[in-house]
Write a protein that holds these residues in place. Structure first.
Motif, PDB file in Angstrom:
ATOM      1  N   VAL A  17       0.867  -1.180   0.000  1.00  0.00           N
ATOM      2  CA  VAL A  17       0.000   0.000   0.000  1.00  0.00           C
ATOM      3  C   VAL A  17       0.903   1.230   0.000  1.00  0.00           C
ATOM      4  O   VAL A  17       1.794   1.356   0.853  1.00  0.00           O
ATOM      5  CB  VAL A  17      -0.932   0.028   1.224  1.00  0.00           C
ATOM      6  N   ASP A  62      -5.502  -1.663  -6.657  1.00  0.00           N
ATOM      7  CA  ASP A  62      -6.688  -1.084  -6.030  1.00  0.00           C
ATOM      8  C   ASP A  62      -6.429   0.375  -5.694  1.00  0.00           C
ATOM      9  O   ASP A  62      -5.413   0.700  -5.067  1.00  0.00           O
ATOM     10  CB  ASP A  62      -7.025  -1.824  -4.730  1.00  0.00           C
ATOM     11  N   LEU A  64      -7.500   3.060  -3.271  1.00  0.00           N
ATOM     12  CA  LEU A  64      -8.195   3.117  -1.995  1.00  0.00           C
ATOM     13  C   LEU A  64      -8.864   4.467  -1.789  1.00  0.00           C
ATOM     14  O   LEU A  64      -9.990   4.546  -1.305  1.00  0.00           O
ATOM     15  CB  LEU A  64      -7.236   2.806  -0.849  1.00  0.00           C
ATOM     16  N   ARG A  78      -2.969   0.231  -3.783  1.00  0.00           N
ATOM     17  CA  ARG A  78      -2.540  -1.070  -3.263  1.00  0.00           C
ATOM     18  C   ARG A  78      -2.255  -1.993  -4.444  1.00  0.00           C
ATOM     19  O   ARG A  78      -3.162  -2.314  -5.226  1.00  0.00           O
ATOM     20  CB  ARG A  78      -3.621  -1.680  -2.370  1.00  0.00           C
ATOM     21  N   ARG A  80      -1.685  -5.371  -6.442  1.00  0.00           N
ATOM     22  CA  ARG A  80      -2.297  -6.693  -6.268  1.00  0.00           C
ATOM     23  C   ARG A  80      -1.685  -7.681  -7.257  1.00  0.00           C
ATOM     24  O   ARG A  80      -2.316  -8.093  -8.234  1.00  0.00           O
ATOM     25  CB  ARG A  80      -3.812  -6.607  -6.457  1.00  0.00           C
ATOM     26  N   GLU A 176      -2.331  -0.750   9.536  1.00  0.00           N
ATOM     27  CA  GLU A 176      -3.664  -0.156   9.510  1.00  0.00           C
ATOM     28  C   GLU A 176      -3.674   1.246  10.107  1.00  0.00           C
ATOM     29  O   GLU A 176      -4.437   2.110   9.666  1.00  0.00           O
ATOM     30  CB  GLU A 176      -4.659  -1.046  10.256  1.00  0.00           C
ATOM     31  N   LEU A 179      -2.420   3.627   7.529  1.00  0.00           N
ATOM     32  CA  LEU A 179      -3.352   3.652   6.406  1.00  0.00           C
ATOM     33  C   LEU A 179      -4.569   4.509   6.731  1.00  0.00           C
ATOM     34  O   LEU A 179      -5.017   5.310   5.902  1.00  0.00           O
ATOM     35  CB  LEU A 179      -3.766   2.227   6.042  1.00  0.00           C
ATOM     36  N   SER A 241     -11.794   0.753  -4.173  1.00  0.00           N
ATOM     37  CA  SER A 241     -11.978  -0.366  -3.248  1.00  0.00           C
ATOM     38  C   SER A 241     -13.021  -0.014  -2.197  1.00  0.00           C
ATOM     39  O   SER A 241     -13.128   1.149  -1.784  1.00  0.00           O
ATOM     40  CB  SER A 241     -10.668  -0.698  -2.541  1.00  0.00           C
ATOM     41  N   ILE A 245     -13.166  -3.996   5.385  1.00  0.00           N
ATOM     42  CA  ILE A 245     -12.650  -5.334   5.116  1.00  0.00           C
ATOM     43  C   ILE A 245     -13.220  -6.278   6.160  1.00  0.00           C
ATOM     44  O   ILE A 245     -13.254  -5.960   7.348  1.00  0.00           O
ATOM     45  CB  ILE A 245     -11.105  -5.357   5.131  1.00  0.00           C
ATOM     46  N   LYS A 266     -11.839  -6.122  -2.476  1.00  0.00           N
ATOM     47  CA  LYS A 266     -11.261  -6.260  -1.139  1.00  0.00           C
ATOM     48  C   LYS A 266     -11.249  -4.911  -0.432  1.00  0.00           C
ATOM     49  O   LYS A 266     -10.827  -3.900  -1.001  1.00  0.00           O
ATOM     50  CB  LYS A 266      -9.834  -6.780  -1.270  1.00  0.00           C
ATOM     51  N   PHE A 268     -10.097  -2.329   2.945  1.00  0.00           N
ATOM     52  CA  PHE A 268      -8.755  -2.028   3.447  1.00  0.00           C
ATOM     53  C   PHE A 268      -8.715  -1.536   4.882  1.00  0.00           C
ATOM     54  O   PHE A 268      -7.632  -1.346   5.435  1.00  0.00           O
ATOM     55  CB  PHE A 268      -8.054  -1.013   2.535  1.00  0.00           C
ATOM     56  N   LEU A 269      -9.878  -1.326   5.536  1.00  0.00           N
ATOM     57  CA  LEU A 269      -9.882  -0.903   6.937  1.00  0.00           C
ATOM     58  C   LEU A 269     -10.938  -1.702   7.700  1.00  0.00           C
ATOM     59  O   LEU A 269     -11.991  -2.034   7.141  1.00  0.00           O
ATOM     60  CB  LEU A 269     -10.208   0.594   7.049  1.00  0.00           C
TER      61      LEU A 269
END
Length: 358
Positions: A17, A62, A64, A78, A80, A176, A179, A241, A245, A266, A268-269
């Motif tokens: 990320v 992705d 975000l 992000r 992938r 996290e 992020l 995204s 998550i 997917k 992300f948080l």
């Protein structure tokens, strides 16, 4: 110590990320209203947003969130590689020819590739492997953004030369905590720059697109937010995204994305989109106010669950770009990243929210 080469830090074969920043040359107002000349280039912000949406439908990357300012852009991306690895060879070739078509339709859109055009990639294993890697490479995403906008802008101005200020700046987000802070920092950029007062009036941001879709959703049916974020119903933000998550129901590997608008579905948080937007709204009001009030009780658990110090939340969102340089994260995450890079330490200023220097 000299800065490491970008290729030694960003690895398209890994899931990473990254917070990316790209500035216009001389920080000129080439994407908004120029206060010196009075010329408006506001439409170019729309160009950039549309380009990002197109790239999200092609790359195994992705998006975000994002923010298109008057003289720079912020992206949280992000990579992938797992998604790219799951594509068939023909899918890789078709996606590459959407990026760099041999032919175009009358409206300028990529023409459907012919079998000989596909075979030029499919019959060369080394070329095919290289194309697959590039489609999960954040540097190629940024290149395809910058070059397209520079060409269009220079053609409109009837000039030649650089539009962007060299290469983009990349900042790896390691956990996290970093992020969540970075996503809020990016989404609230227009508020910090006094271009807007609230997230719902912050044009050309990921938060604004999500809020617009959420408003339309409330006017119609009301499925669960978790399911709705992954559906095709999100007209403005469906290419980004989902925020939330769900470790219990989300697959650990590549998630099949039926819409074709993004690499995967997917999140992300570990927070819902509604709670994230509420936190943004509260934070944005504090950034514009003379005094910082207390975080509402129902928002406190969001920060506590991710391990952040609620007392310094607004301060680190405001100063994120000055606190962290090449990477952002907790002391443990920064130590691990420094070890991976073969360095003794990575720089961060102060000790905000437990995200300190190593």
């Amino acid at each position: 110590m000299p800065r490491q080469a970008r290729g030694e830090v960003l690895d398209p074969s890994e899931v990473q990320v990254v917070h990316c920043i790209q500035r216009c040359v001389r920080r000129a107002f080439l994407c908004g209203d120029d206060p010196l000349t009075g010329t408006s280039y506001e439409h170019r912000r729309g160009w950039i947003r549309d380009r990002l949406e197109f790239l999200a439908s092609v790359f195994a990357i992705d998006c975000l969130t994002f923010s298109v300012m008057h003289n720079h852009i912020h992206l949280v991306l992000r990579s992938r590689a797992d998604v790219a690895a799951a594509w068939s060879d023909e899918e890789v070739a078709r996606r590459w020819l959407r990026l760099f078509p041999r032919r175009r339709n009358e409206d300028g859109s990529p023409a459907e590739p012919t079998k000989p055009e596909l075979d030029m990639i499919l019959n060369q294993p080394e070329v095919l492997s290289e194309r697959r890697t590039r489609l999960s490479d954040i540097s190629w995403w940024m290149r395809c953004t910058a070059e397209n906008i520079a060409r269009r802008s220079n053609a409109e101005d009837e000039v030649r030369g650089h539009f962007w200020e060299g290469r983009y700046r990349a900042q790896i987000l390691l956990d996290e905590s970093s992020l969540l802070v970075c996503a809020a920092y990016v989404d609230l950029n227009p508020i910090r720059a006094a271009l807007a007062e609230t997230p719902e009036t912050s044009d050309y941001t990921g938060a604004k697109d999500r809020i617009d879709d959420l408003s339309e959703r409330h006017e119609r049916s009301r499925p669960s937010t978790h399911d709705w974020e992954r559906s095709r119903a999100r007209r403005r933000s469906g290419w980004m995204s989902p925020i939330e998550i769900d470790e219990r129901s989300d697959a650990t590997g590549p998630v099949v994305e039926a819409s074709g608008r993004r690499a995967s579905s997917k999140g992300f948080l570990p927070v819902s989109m509604v709670r994230y937007l509420e936190l943004l709204d509260w934070t944005g009001r504090q950034l514009r106010a003379d005094k910082i009030g207390s975080i509402p009780a129902h928002l406190n658990p969001i920060l506590q669950r991710i391990g952040l110090d609620t007392h310094g939340w607004c301060d680190v969102v405001r100063k994120f770009g000055r606190i962290f340089k090449r990477a952002a994260g907790t002391p443990e995450s920064l130590a691990g990243e420094a070890c991976r890079r073969g360095q003794g330490w990575l720089c961060a200023r102060g000790n905000p929210l437990g995200l300190s220097s190593v």
